[in-house]
Scaffold this motif. Structure first.
Motif, mmCIF file in Angstrom:
data_model
loop_
_atom_site.group_PDB
_atom_site.id
_atom_site.type_symbol
_atom_site.label_atom_id
_atom_site.label_comp_id
_atom_site.label_asym_id
_atom_site.label_seq_id
_atom_site.Cartn_x
_atom_site.Cartn_y
_atom_site.Cartn_z
ATOM 1 N N GLU A 166 0.829 -1.210 0.000
ATOM 2 C CA GLU A 166 0.000 0.000 0.000
ATOM 3 C C GLU A 166 0.862 1.257 0.000
ATOM 4 N N LEU A 167 1.900 1.272 0.829
ATOM 5 C CA LEU A 167 2.766 2.448 0.878
ATOM 6 C C LEU A 167 3.505 2.638 -0.440
ATOM 7 N N ALA A 168 3.969 1.541 -1.043
ATOM 8 C CA ALA A 168 4.664 1.636 -2.330
ATOM 9 C C ALA A 168 3.741 2.207 -3.400
ATOM 10 N N ARG A 169 2.494 1.777 -3.399
ATOM 11 C CA ARG A 169 1.532 2.256 -4.403
ATOM 12 C C ARG A 169 1.247 3.748 -4.230
ATOM 13 N N CYS A 170 1.025 4.160 -2.984
ATOM 14 C CA CYS A 170 0.632 5.548 -2.739
ATOM 15 C C CYS A 170 1.808 6.529 -2.784
ATOM 16 N N ALA A 171 3.026 6.039 -2.567
ATOM 17 C CA ALA A 171 4.187 6.941 -2.536
ATOM 18 C C ALA A 171 4.928 7.004 -3.860
#
Length: 320
Positions: A166-171
């Protein structure tokens, strides 16, 4: 802005404004815990100047909205702070990286951040660039490391993997970085810019990381898929709200009040909500986003949801 407003199967009314909730005390306690965790996560080691640059920006204060959102989302999902603190630290590291890089001369070229010289002014451009890069990798390392979490197994490996994704996708290239690129390309377009294009930029550049903060907190806290989507919509609404308010403050507050250069968007010929909609319509849009964000909290325990409700108000009412 389109969000999924499908109510929870056991939907309750949106949480009422709980006057008894001590929001200021809550923020102070959570921010202090986050600051302590950040200090521990980035110790001052060799080469000291490099680590000083990371700590200079990471520990510079600020509202800590993103990590506190992460903790609050975990709490409303049934988890505790210890489960979400690694994620809270990670999102603040990513946020700090984005500020360091955004201030560089090759980007927005801003000399001040949080009331003092930007990282590249306090150190130099190469050190600031590398400090931001290092914080990115530290964030993912901290989030992915099982040793970061309670030893009782309350955050199982599948939740950690999902949080990292999730963090990789949003960042990354589909989130914050994409929004920054779109924002750079849009600078100077003036009247040839639409509201849909502006929303695309800020749903990625600003809202994506706020959304990630909430969603990751919900994931590690054990929320159901339906609850995660409700909280995702809440995060998206407050993320866009944060930017609308930021644009309003940029034209209504001084540099001293903001702790950063005021009027920078206008000077850079950037398209903003006040520029496209006017100040009054921008304020109305902010009120609409605030209302939409609160509606996403329907179905959650009103007591546990109180921090998220008050955080939405805080984002709407902030003065810097």
């Amino acid at each position: 802005m389109e969000v999924d407003t499908c109510p929870s199967p056991a939907a309750e009314p949106a949480p009422a404004e709980a006057e008894a909730f001590d929001f200021k005390g809550y923020m102070l306690r959570k921010a202090a815990a986050v600051n302590s965790a950040l200090d521990e996560a980035v110790p001052l080691v060799h080469p000291e100047r490099f680590y000083e640059a990371m700590r200079y920006s990471l520990l510079a204060g600020g509202k800590r909205v993103r990590p506190v959102l992460c903790l609050a989302a975990c709490e409303v999902s049934g988890g505790r702070d210890a489960c979400a603190m690694p994620a809270a630290v990670a999102v603040e590291m990513i946020h700090t990286m984005s500020l360091i890089h955004d201030d560089l001369p090759i980007m927005d070229d801003d000399d001040f951040r949080r009331g003092r010289p930007s990282c590249h002014r306090a150190f130099d451009d190469p050190v600031a660039l590398l400090a931001g890069d290092a914080l990115t990798f530290l964030a993912f390392g901290h989030l992915a490391d099982p040793a970061s979490y309670p030893a009782d197994g309350s955050v199982p490996p599948d939740r950690i993997v999902r949080a990292v994704s999730e963090l990789a996708r949003c960042a990354g290239a589909g989130g914050l970085v994409l929004g920054q690129m779109a924002d750079m390309e849009a600078t100077g377009l003036g009247n040839h810019f639409s509201l849909d294009q502006l929303e695309f930029i800020h749903l990625h550049k600003t809202a994506a990381l706020l959304e990630a903060s909430v969603v990751i907190g919900a994931i590690v806290g054990g929320a159901s898929d339906h609850q995660i989507e409700q909280l995702r919509n809440y995060g998206r609404c407050i993320g866009l709200l944060f930017q609308v308010v930021d644009d309003i403050l940029d034209v209504t507050k001084s540099s001293e009040e903001l702790g950063k250069t005021a009027g920078k968007d206008s000077a850079s010929d950037k398209t903003t909500y006040p520029k496209l909609l006017g100040l009054e319509k921008s304020r109305e849009f902010a009120e609409e986003l605030l209302k939409d964000s609160k509606e996403q909290l329907a179905g959650f325990d009103p007591v546990k949801a109180a921090p998220l409700l008050h955080l939405a108000n805080y984002i709407a009412d902030r003065q810097k």
